[in-house]
Design a protein around this motif. Structure first.
Motif, PDB file in Angstrom:
ATOM      1  N   PHE A 170       0.837  -1.194   0.000  1.00  0.00           N
ATOM      2  CA  PHE A 170       0.000   0.000   0.000  1.00  0.00           C
ATOM      3  C   PHE A 170       0.876   1.251   0.000  1.00  0.00           C
ATOM      4  O   PHE A 170       1.977   1.261   0.527  1.00  0.00           O
ATOM      5  N   GLU A 171       0.329   2.321  -0.595  1.00  0.00           N
ATOM      6  CA  GLU A 171       0.996   3.628  -0.580  1.00  0.00           C
ATOM      7  C   GLU A 171       0.156   4.591   0.246  1.00  0.00           C
ATOM      8  O   GLU A 171      -1.068   4.442   0.338  1.00  0.00           O
ATOM      9  N   LEU A 172       0.806   5.585   0.826  1.00  0.00           N
ATOM     10  CA  LEU A 172       0.060   6.593   1.582  1.00  0.00           C
ATOM     11  C   LEU A 172      -0.964   7.271   0.688  1.00  0.00           C
ATOM     12  O   LEU A 172      -0.691   7.578  -0.468  1.00  0.00           O
ATOM     13  N   ALA A 173      -2.165   7.469   1.234  1.00  0.00           N
ATOM     14  CA  ALA A 173      -3.259   8.150   0.532  1.00  0.00           C
ATOM     15  C   ALA A 173      -3.860   9.144   1.521  1.00  0.00           C
ATOM     16  O   ALA A 173      -4.940   8.914   2.077  1.00  0.00           O
ATOM     17  N   PRO A 174      -3.147  10.235   1.777  1.00  0.00           N
ATOM     18  CA  PRO A 174      -3.569  11.159   2.834  1.00  0.00           C
ATOM     19  C   PRO A 174      -4.985  11.700   2.649  1.00  0.00           C
ATOM     20  O   PRO A 174      -5.395  12.039   1.539  1.00  0.00           O
ATOM     21  N   PRO A 212      -6.079  10.179  11.376  1.00  0.00           N
ATOM     22  CA  PRO A 212      -6.224   8.957  10.589  1.00  0.00           C
ATOM     23  C   PRO A 212      -5.153   8.864   9.504  1.00  0.00           C
ATOM     24  O   PRO A 212      -4.855   9.845   8.825  1.00  0.00           O
ATOM     25  N   LEU A 213      -4.581   7.683   9.383  1.00  0.00           N
ATOM     26  CA  LEU A 213      -3.587   7.417   8.356  1.00  0.00           C
ATOM     27  C   LEU A 213      -4.221   6.472   7.345  1.00  0.00           C
ATOM     28  O   LEU A 213      -4.574   5.337   7.682  1.00  0.00           O
ATOM     29  N   ALA A 214      -4.375   6.940   6.117  1.00  0.00           N
ATOM     30  CA  ALA A 214      -4.993   6.131   5.063  1.00  0.00           C
ATOM     31  C   ALA A 214      -3.928   5.712   4.052  1.00  0.00           C
ATOM     32  O   ALA A 214      -3.001   6.468   3.760  1.00  0.00           O
ATOM     33  N   ASP A 238      -7.041   1.215   3.279  1.00  0.00           N
ATOM     34  CA  ASP A 238      -7.190   0.996   4.713  1.00  0.00           C
ATOM     35  C   ASP A 238      -6.943   2.302   5.453  1.00  0.00           C
ATOM     36  O   ASP A 238      -6.418   3.262   4.882  1.00  0.00           O
ATOM     37  N   CYS A 239      -7.389   2.335   6.716  1.00  0.00           N
ATOM     38  CA  CYS A 239      -7.297   3.568   7.488  1.00  0.00           C
ATOM     39  C   CYS A 239      -7.266   3.234   8.978  1.00  0.00           C
ATOM     40  O   CYS A 239      -7.975   2.342   9.436  1.00  0.00           O
ATOM     41  N   THR A 240      -6.435   3.992   9.702  1.00  0.00           N
ATOM     42  CA  THR A 240      -6.371   3.861  11.153  1.00  0.00           C
ATOM     43  C   THR A 240      -7.420   4.768  11.790  1.00  0.00           C
ATOM     44  O   THR A 240      -8.130   5.496  11.101  1.00  0.00           O
ATOM     45  N   ALA A 241      -7.472   4.759  13.104  1.00  0.00           N
ATOM     46  CA  ALA A 241      -8.497   5.487  13.859  1.00  0.00           C
ATOM     47  C   ALA A 241      -8.522   6.980  13.534  1.00  0.00           C
ATOM     48  O   ALA A 241      -7.489   7.625  13.382  1.00  0.00           O
ATOM     49  N   GLY A 242      -9.740   7.493  13.430  1.00  0.00           N
ATOM     50  CA  GLY A 242      -9.958   8.914  13.198  1.00  0.00           C
ATOM     51  C   GLY A 242     -11.343   9.140  12.640  1.00  0.00           C
ATOM     52  O   GLY A 242     -12.051   8.200  12.256  1.00  0.00           O
TER      53      GLY A 242
END
Length: 144
Positions: free
Chosen positions: A14-18, A29-31, A50-54
């Motif tokens: 996966f690549e960062l998708a801010p 959140p980090l997507a 995917d995404c972390t909490a936020g």
């Protein structure tokens, strides 16, 4: 003839998708995402995200069908209706919609994003396809 497009899904790829900063309501959140396939006509892409909490507002620039693969997300649409999407759930968000996404821990989804064509063009495409099917069936019957 076009070949089958296939992809191996590995979250390590996966690549960062801010998420745009102005959309974030709470948390950090980090997507991340990974493009899996693109349609030949360029109107549809399939990706994993995917995404972390936020908590954040999401603006759907295209029609998006999501299949939640892991975790869950609480979604509140523009009417105020709330839904919890969990692993196994599928939902469709129409182009132009806005929704509040509240990820309490983590969520991973398969997303099919389609840029809709004007209704009259869609009707013409379906009619052309149907005529092609009828012509093909008629040709098969002629060979019997």
């Amino acid at each position: 003839m076009a070949q089958v497009i296939r992809a191996t899904i590995d979250p390590d790829d996966f690549e960062l998708a801010p998420i745009p900063e102005a959309w974030i309501v709470e948390g950090n959140p980090l997507a991340r995402s990974r493009l899996l396939a693109r349609s030949l006509d360029g109107t549809t892409v399939t990706s994993q995200w995917d995404c972390t909490a936020g908590s954040f507002n999401w603006h759907f620039g295209c029609e998006e069908t999501v299949h939640i693969l892991e975790g869950e997300v609480h979604v509140t649409d523009e009417t105020g209706a709330s839904y919890t999407l969990r692993a196994g759930d599928v939902a469709v968000f129409h182009a132009g919609m806005k929704a509040l996404w509240d990820v309490r821990n983590y969520v991973r989804k398969l997303a099919v994003c389609r840029h809709p064509v004007p209704q009259v063009i869609g009707l013409a495409l379906r009619a052309t396809s149907k005529l092609g099917e009828l012509f093909y069936a008629k040709r098969l019957l002629a060979f019997d």
